[in-house]
Scaffold this active site. Structure first.
Site, PDB file in Angstrom:
ATOM      1  N   TYR A 254      -1.213   0.088  10.815  1.00  0.00           N
ATOM      2  CA  TYR A 254      -1.436  -0.548   9.639  1.00  0.00           C
ATOM      3  C   TYR A 254      -0.397  -0.359   8.527  1.00  0.00           C
ATOM      4  O   TYR A 254       0.121  -1.356   8.047  1.00  0.00           O
ATOM      5  CB  TYR A 254      -2.774   0.025   8.740  1.00  0.00           C
ATOM      6  CG  TYR A 254      -3.143  -0.504   7.393  1.00  0.00           C
ATOM      7  CD1 TYR A 254      -3.234  -1.880   7.230  1.00  0.00           C
ATOM      8  CD2 TYR A 254      -3.038   0.493   6.424  1.00  0.00           C
ATOM      9  CE1 TYR A 254      -3.603  -2.280   5.853  1.00  0.00           C
ATOM     10  CE2 TYR A 254      -3.046   0.126   5.198  1.00  0.00           C
ATOM     11  CZ  TYR A 254      -3.370  -1.318   5.026  1.00  0.00           C
ATOM     12  OH  TYR A 254      -3.501  -1.748   3.480  1.00  0.00           O
TER      13      TYR A 254
ATOM     14  N   THR B  70       0.558  -1.227  -0.062  1.00  0.00           N
ATOM     15  CA  THR B  70      -0.190  -0.055  -0.080  1.00  0.00           C
ATOM     16  C   THR B  70       0.927   1.288  -0.012  1.00  0.00           C
ATOM     17  O   THR B  70       2.175   1.190   0.604  1.00  0.00           O
ATOM     18  CB  THR B  70      -0.827  -0.005   1.166  1.00  0.00           C
ATOM     19  OG1 THR B  70      -1.474   1.304   1.370  1.00  0.00           O
ATOM     20  CG2 THR B  70      -0.087  -0.313   2.243  1.00  0.00           C
TER      21      THR B  70
END
Length: 316
Positions: free
Chosen positions: A149, A126
């Site tokens: 995250y 990501t």
């Protein structure tokens, strides 16, 4: 080519499975534990177009409990999309779920792939690993995640590189930039906004709306991801997958007002925590190595997501 896709019932995973099956030489095994509550409800709906496909097999199974030697027999490529997504929920005690599903699962899968005659192991990461970067960001930028995250996904990247360098697992890392479109997760901004517009609820906005993103339509993302299976010269590479255009969140709200014919009543729900103010992908490597050229502009992609949301609201 026999291909395993983890996280197959999810937003991007389901689109990827469809894209891979467009090639007659591909056989796809989709695996998903349906861990998140919404996936227990919509996971099979996401896959409804391919569940009965003769070259697709779906397994509902926790990746930590898989007999990987059996699953990976004869497999040529693995796409590892499974994991716990989302920045806001990754703080506090909930981080345990991210450690288990984003780090431990990745390590176990890499260990299982060690010594197998795989052609590709594609790890989906990501843009959150970059943190706050000014201007267009290339893959050689120093990662500096702003959230737990992002840390969990960057840890997965490091594990991939360790298994590539030491065990020869043929790793390719893709970093996605804000993917949107039909089947988007309910916690993501576009999905929330569209649902709130269609049900005449106030729009909940984090930050002041001036934050901008490089938005990537899910069909373009799936096409770029599928291309890795056949691409040459990509082993060991990290590749950005970004979109056709950038916009601010305020721009998105204005576009949705026009598309739905409804004015937005905006409620400010708090500041940005763990998220950068701006993202912008340098996709030149994807263009060069994958022949990637995003096709769907933001207005058309949003229109498709609105159509999908209306369909599901009417059928619910």
């Amino acid at each position: 080519m026999k291909i395993v896709v983890t996280g197959a019932a999810g937003f991007i995973g389901s689109h990827l499975c469809e894209k891979l099956l467009e090639r007659e030489e591909h056989e796809v095994i989709g695996i998903d534990a349906l861990l998140r509550d919404e996936l227990k409800v919509i996971g099979r709906r996401n896959l409804e177009a391919i569940l009965d496909h003769p070259r697709f097999a779906f397994q509902e199974e926790n990746l930590l409990n898989m007999d990987w030697d059996d699953v990976l027999a004869g497999v040529d490529a693995v796409y590892h999309l499974a994991g716990i997504p989302g920045v806001r929920n990754s703080w506090g005690a909930d981080f345990d779920h991210y450690v288990t599903n984003n780090i431990n699962v990745t390590q176990q899968l890499l260990e299982a792939c060690k010594g197998k005659p795989l052609k590709k192991f594609v790890y989906i990461s990501t843009s959150s690993v970059y943190g706050e970067v000014t201007g267009k960001v290339s893959e050689d930028a120093m990662p500096s995640p702003l959230s737990p995250y992002g840390v969990s996904k960057l840890t997965g990247e490091h594990l991939c590189r360790v298994y590539w360098r030491n065990e020869g697992v043929p790793v390719v890392i893709l970093r996605y930039f804000t993917v949107y479109g039909p089947r988007q997760r309910s916690d993501m901004a576009f999905h929330r906004f569209i649902h709130q517009f269609l049900t005449n609820q106030p729009i909940t906005l984090y930050g002041d709306g001036t934050q901008s993103r490089d938005f990537t339509y899910v069909g373009d993302c799936a096409e770029a991801t599928a291309a890795v299976a056949e691409a040459d010269g990509v082993i060991g590479e990290t590749i950005n997958i970004g979109g056709k255009e950038r916009a601010s969140i305020n721009d998105i709200i204005e576009m949705l007002e026009w598309m739905t014919g409804k004015p937005a009543q905006v409620i400010h729900a708090g500041g940005l925590v763990g998220e950068p103010l701006h993202t912008w992908a340098d996709i030149s490597k994807a263009e060069r190595l994958l022949g990637y050229s995003p096709k769907i502009g933001l207005a058309e992609g949003l229109r498709r997501e609105v159509v999908c949301a209306k369909k599901h609201l009417q059928s619910s």
